[in-house]
Design an enzyme around this catalytic site. Structure first.
Site, PDB file in Angstrom:
ATOM      1  N   LEU A  61       0.863  -1.159   0.000  1.00 25.90           N
ATOM      2  CA  LEU A  61       0.000   0.000   0.000  1.00 25.90           C
ATOM      3  C   LEU A  61       0.907   1.218   0.000  1.00 25.90           C
ATOM      4  CD1 LEU A  61      -2.006  -2.249   0.790  1.00 25.90           C
ATOM      5  CD2 LEU A  61      -3.196  -0.562   2.198  1.00 25.90           C
ATOM      6  N   VAL A  62       0.345   2.394   0.010  1.00 27.47           N
ATOM      7  CA  VAL A  62       1.153   3.589  -0.226  1.00 27.47           C
ATOM      8  C   VAL A  62       2.334   3.700   0.729  1.00 27.47           C
ATOM      9  CG1 VAL A  62      -0.338   5.049   1.217  1.00 27.47           C
ATOM     10  CG2 VAL A  62       1.077   6.086  -0.568  1.00 27.47           C
ATOM     11  N   ASP A  63       2.172   3.351   1.995  1.00 28.97           N
ATOM     12  CA  ASP A  63       3.273   3.496   2.946  1.00 28.97           C
ATOM     13  C   ASP A  63       3.496   2.235   3.766  1.00 28.97           C
ATOM     14  OD1 ASP A  63       0.961   3.571   4.376  1.00 28.97           O
ATOM     15  OD2 ASP A  63       1.552   5.241   5.684  1.00 28.97           O
ATOM     16  N   ARG A  64       2.967   1.108   3.318  1.00 27.18           N
ATOM     17  CA  ARG A  64       3.093  -0.145   4.058  1.00 27.18           C
ATOM     18  C   ARG A  64       3.485  -1.272   3.117  1.00 27.18           C
ATOM     19  NH1 ARG A  64      -0.125  -0.401   8.642  1.00 27.18           N
ATOM     20  NH2 ARG A  64       0.981  -2.341   9.097  1.00 27.18           N
ATOM     21  N   PRO A  92      -3.636   4.895   4.736  1.00 29.63           N
ATOM     22  CA  PRO A  92      -4.207   4.350   5.969  1.00 29.63           C
ATOM     23  C   PRO A  92      -5.435   5.099   6.448  1.00 29.63           C
ATOM     24  CG  PRO A  92      -2.157   5.525   6.413  1.00 29.63           C
ATOM     25  CD  PRO A  92      -2.269   5.399   4.924  1.00 29.63           C
TER      26      PRO A  92
END
Length: 227
Positions: free
Chosen positions: A13-16, A141
């Site tokens: 995901l964008v930051d995970r 998130p």
């Protein structure tokens, strides 16, 4: 030498970042975050896109249809979705079949937005470079946010990293359209220019157990010979 059972191993995901356990088309396995934190609620939105923007089905741990699509279905099931029921409740209004020139596939479904208003939600899967270029937002998130240059660069770097590891990389995205204005007979590809990028998925075709043993045996033989 391989199982010919494509298996999702990586999810971003964008930051995970997440890894995925399990093998082949068995739906036993888990989606595990690399930072030890539980997955965000937004992960479900990415998995829904994988479940609905695919044609393959599973029958007794065997894929009927495209093996790569089957890997996405298995990933969605590992995330807790009932793909068959989800498809039953959300039939397609229209679709853009995969095209080698477009490098993506899209499906359109009646939906409701967060405020309960009727919309048509489009789910898209395809080549990461194409979907990243068409994306104006991404799923973070805390929900949908405008995609920043840093986030776009992060997707591009992850795509290159996974591809360099021999992964087949797919992107999944979505876009909402006004229900009252939707025309299934229109040029639907022309509408898909404000995508919400949901996730990248890295997929492999694992070697057969006997192939792994043969590779290991060959390595042992070479080591013994060199000694």
């Amino acid at each position: 030498m391989t199982l010919n059972q494509m298996t999702a191993r990586d999810l971003m995901l964008v930051d995970r970042r997440f890894t995925v356990s399990g093998h082949g088309y068995a739906t036993t396995g888990r989606i595990l975050s690399t930072d030890g934190r539980p997955p965000p609620d937004s992960l479900d939105q990415a998995l829904i896109a994988m479940a609905l923007c695919t044609d393959a089905v599973l029958r007794a741990e065997q894929a009927v249809g495209d093996p790569t699509e089957a890997a996405l279905i298995v990933l969605a099931e590992k995330g807790g979705l009932d793909v068959e029921e989800l498809r039953r409740r959300n039939p397609r209004l229209a679709e853009v079949p995969f095209d080698a020139e477009l490098k993506f596939m899209a499906t359109f479904h009646r939906w409701r937005d967060d405020d309960g208003r009727p919309i048509v939600r489009c789910f898209v899967k395809g080549a990461p470079d194409v979907l990243i270029t068409r994306a104006t937002h991404c799923l973070g998130p805390d929900g949908v946010a405008e995609i920043t240059p840093e986030a776009r660069r992060g997707y591009e770097e992850t795509n290159a990293e996974l591809a360099g590891q021999g992964r087949r990389v797919l992107a999944v995205a979505r876009q909402d359209l006004p229900a009252a204005e939707f025309d299934a007979g229109a040029d639907l590809t022309g509408l898909l220019d404000r995508l919400v990028l949901n996730a990248l998925v890295g997929i492999v075709d694992p070697p057969r157990p006997e192939a792994r043993q043969a590779i290991g045996g060959s390595a042992t033989t070479r080591a013994s010979g060199s000694a």
